[in-house]
Design a protein around this motif. Structure first.
Motif, short mmCIF file in Angstrom:
data_model
loop_
_atom_site.label_atom_id
_atom_site.label_comp_id
_atom_site.label_asym_id
_atom_site.label_seq_id
_atom_site.Cartn_x
_atom_site.Cartn_y
_atom_site.Cartn_z
N ASP A 23 0.87 -1.17 0.00
CA ASP A 23 0.00 0.00 0.00
C ASP A 23 0.91 1.22 0.00
O ASP A 23 1.50 1.57 1.02
N VAL A 24 1.05 1.83 -1.15
CA VAL A 24 1.95 2.97 -1.31
C VAL A 24 1.22 4.10 -2.01
O VAL A 24 0.13 3.91 -2.55
N GLU A 25 1.84 5.26 -2.05
CA GLU A 25 1.26 6.41 -2.71
C GLU A 25 1.19 6.18 -4.21
O GLU A 25 1.98 5.41 -4.77
N LYS A 26 0.29 6.87 -4.85
CA LYS A 26 0.12 6.76 -6.29
C LYS A 26 1.42 7.07 -7.03
O LYS A 26 1.72 6.45 -8.04
N GLN A 27 2.20 8.01 -6.53
CA GLN A 27 3.48 8.36 -7.16
C GLN A 27 4.41 7.15 -7.24
O GLN A 27 5.10 6.97 -8.24
N VAL A 28 4.43 6.34 -6.20
CA VAL A 28 5.29 5.16 -6.17
C VAL A 28 4.78 4.14 -7.19
O VAL A 28 5.56 3.56 -7.96
N ASP A 30 2.99 4.72 -9.86
CA ASP A 30 3.25 5.24 -11.20
C ASP A 30 4.72 5.09 -11.58
O ASP A 30 5.04 4.72 -12.71
#
Length: 113
Positions: A23-28, A30
Protein backbone atom coordinates in the motif's frame (compact mmCIF):
# COMPACT_ATOMS: atom_id res chain seq x y z
CA UNK A 1 1.27 -38.80 2.87
CA UNK A 2 -0.54 -37.84 -0.30
CA UNK A 3 1.44 -38.29 -3.48
CA UNK A 4 1.22 -35.47 -5.92
CA UNK A 5 0.86 -36.00 -9.60
CA UNK A 6 4.12 -35.60 -11.57
CA UNK A 7 2.37 -32.92 -13.59
CA UNK A 8 1.94 -30.80 -10.42
CA UNK A 9 5.42 -31.20 -8.94
CA UNK A 10 6.73 -28.18 -10.86
CA UNK A 11 4.26 -25.93 -9.07
CA UNK A 12 5.35 -26.98 -5.56
CA UNK A 13 7.77 -24.06 -5.24
CA UNK A 14 5.17 -21.61 -6.50
CA UNK A 15 2.72 -22.88 -3.91
CA UNK A 16 5.24 -22.07 -1.20
CA UNK A 17 5.63 -18.48 -2.44
CA UNK A 18 3.58 -15.73 -0.90
CA UNK A 19 2.30 -12.73 -2.76
CA UNK A 20 3.12 -9.47 -1.01
CA UNK A 21 1.00 -6.38 -1.63
CA UNK A 22 2.27 -2.88 -1.01
CA UNK A 23 0.00 0.00 0.00
CA UNK A 24 1.95 2.97 -1.31
CA UNK A 25 1.26 6.41 -2.71
CA UNK A 26 0.12 6.76 -6.29
CA UNK A 27 3.48 8.36 -7.16
CA UNK A 28 5.29 5.16 -6.17
CA UNK A 29 2.89 2.98 -8.15
CA UNK A 30 3.25 5.24 -11.20
CA UNK A 31 7.05 5.26 -10.92
CA UNK A 32 7.26 1.46 -10.71
CA UNK A 33 4.81 0.98 -13.60
CA UNK A 34 6.67 3.51 -15.73
CA UNK A 35 10.04 1.89 -15.00
CA UNK A 36 8.55 -1.52 -15.80
CA UNK A 37 7.21 -0.15 -19.07
CA UNK A 38 10.57 1.40 -20.01
CA UNK A 39 12.42 -1.79 -19.09
CA UNK A 40 9.83 -4.03 -20.77
CA UNK A 41 9.18 -5.87 -17.52
CA UNK A 42 6.07 -6.72 -15.60
CA UNK A 43 5.51 -4.52 -12.52
CA UNK A 44 6.25 -7.59 -10.39
CA UNK A 45 9.58 -8.20 -12.13
CA UNK A 46 10.41 -4.49 -11.84
CA UNK A 47 9.85 -4.67 -8.07
CA UNK A 48 12.08 -7.77 -7.89
CA UNK A 49 14.75 -5.86 -9.84
CA UNK A 50 14.49 -2.86 -7.49
CA UNK A 51 14.83 -5.15 -4.48
CA UNK A 52 17.82 -6.98 -5.99
CA UNK A 53 15.96 -10.27 -6.34
CA UNK A 54 16.35 -12.59 -9.32
CA UNK A 55 13.72 -12.33 -12.03
CA UNK A 56 12.67 -15.71 -13.32
CA UNK A 57 9.96 -14.61 -15.70
CA UNK A 58 10.32 -15.92 -19.19
CA UNK A 59 10.02 -13.43 -22.01
CA UNK A 60 6.48 -13.46 -23.28
CA UNK A 61 5.01 -12.57 -26.61
CA UNK A 62 4.12 -8.90 -26.38
CA UNK A 63 0.40 -8.39 -26.70
CA UNK A 64 -2.44 -6.28 -25.43
CA UNK A 65 -5.70 -7.66 -24.14
CA UNK A 66 -9.11 -6.20 -23.50
CA UNK A 67 -12.35 -7.87 -22.41
CA UNK A 68 -15.29 -7.10 -24.66
CA UNK A 69 -18.94 -7.76 -23.87
CA UNK A 70 -21.65 -8.30 -26.48
CA UNK A 71 -22.66 -4.67 -25.90
CA UNK A 72 -19.07 -3.57 -26.60
CA UNK A 73 -19.09 -5.53 -29.86
CA UNK A 74 -22.33 -3.81 -30.84
CA UNK A 75 -20.82 -0.37 -30.19
CA UNK A 76 -17.65 -1.24 -32.08
CA UNK A 77 -19.54 -2.75 -35.00
CA UNK A 78 -21.45 0.51 -35.38
CA UNK A 79 -18.29 2.60 -34.99
CA UNK A 80 -16.41 0.62 -37.64
CA UNK A 81 -19.39 0.03 -39.94
CA UNK A 82 -19.13 -3.73 -39.60
CA UNK A 83 -21.79 -6.40 -39.02
CA UNK A 84 -22.15 -7.04 -35.28
CA UNK A 85 -21.71 -10.80 -35.75
CA UNK A 86 -18.45 -10.39 -37.71
CA UNK A 87 -16.17 -10.47 -34.68
CA UNK A 88 -13.11 -11.23 -36.81
CA UNK A 89 -13.62 -8.04 -38.83
CA UNK A 90 -14.24 -6.06 -35.63
CA UNK A 91 -10.99 -7.45 -34.21
CA UNK A 92 -9.13 -6.45 -37.39
CA UNK A 93 -10.60 -2.94 -37.11
CA UNK A 94 -9.51 -2.73 -33.47
CA UNK A 95 -6.02 -3.83 -34.50
CA UNK A 96 -5.84 -1.04 -37.09
CA UNK A 97 -7.21 1.51 -34.59
CA UNK A 98 -4.44 0.60 -32.12
CA UNK A 99 -1.79 0.93 -34.84
CA UNK A 100 -3.20 4.33 -35.80
CA UNK A 101 -3.17 5.37 -32.14
CA UNK A 102 0.50 4.33 -31.79
CA UNK A 103 1.47 6.24 -34.91
CA UNK A 104 -0.25 9.33 -33.51
CA UNK A 105 1.68 8.93 -30.26
CA UNK A 106 4.99 8.67 -32.11
CA UNK A 107 4.16 11.79 -34.12
CA UNK A 108 3.58 13.72 -30.89
CA UNK A 109 -0.20 13.43 -30.95
CA UNK A 110 -0.48 13.04 -27.18
CA UNK A 111 -3.22 10.97 -25.58
CA UNK A 112 -5.86 11.44 -28.25
CA UNK A 113 -8.80 9.12 -27.83
Amino acid sequence: MVRSSPRWTGSDAALRSLQVAFDVEKQVIDAVRYAAFKNQLSPSDQIRHILGLPCTSKPVRPRLTVSLSDADYAILAERFGVAVDDKRKIKESLHLALIEFARGQQAGGGDAL
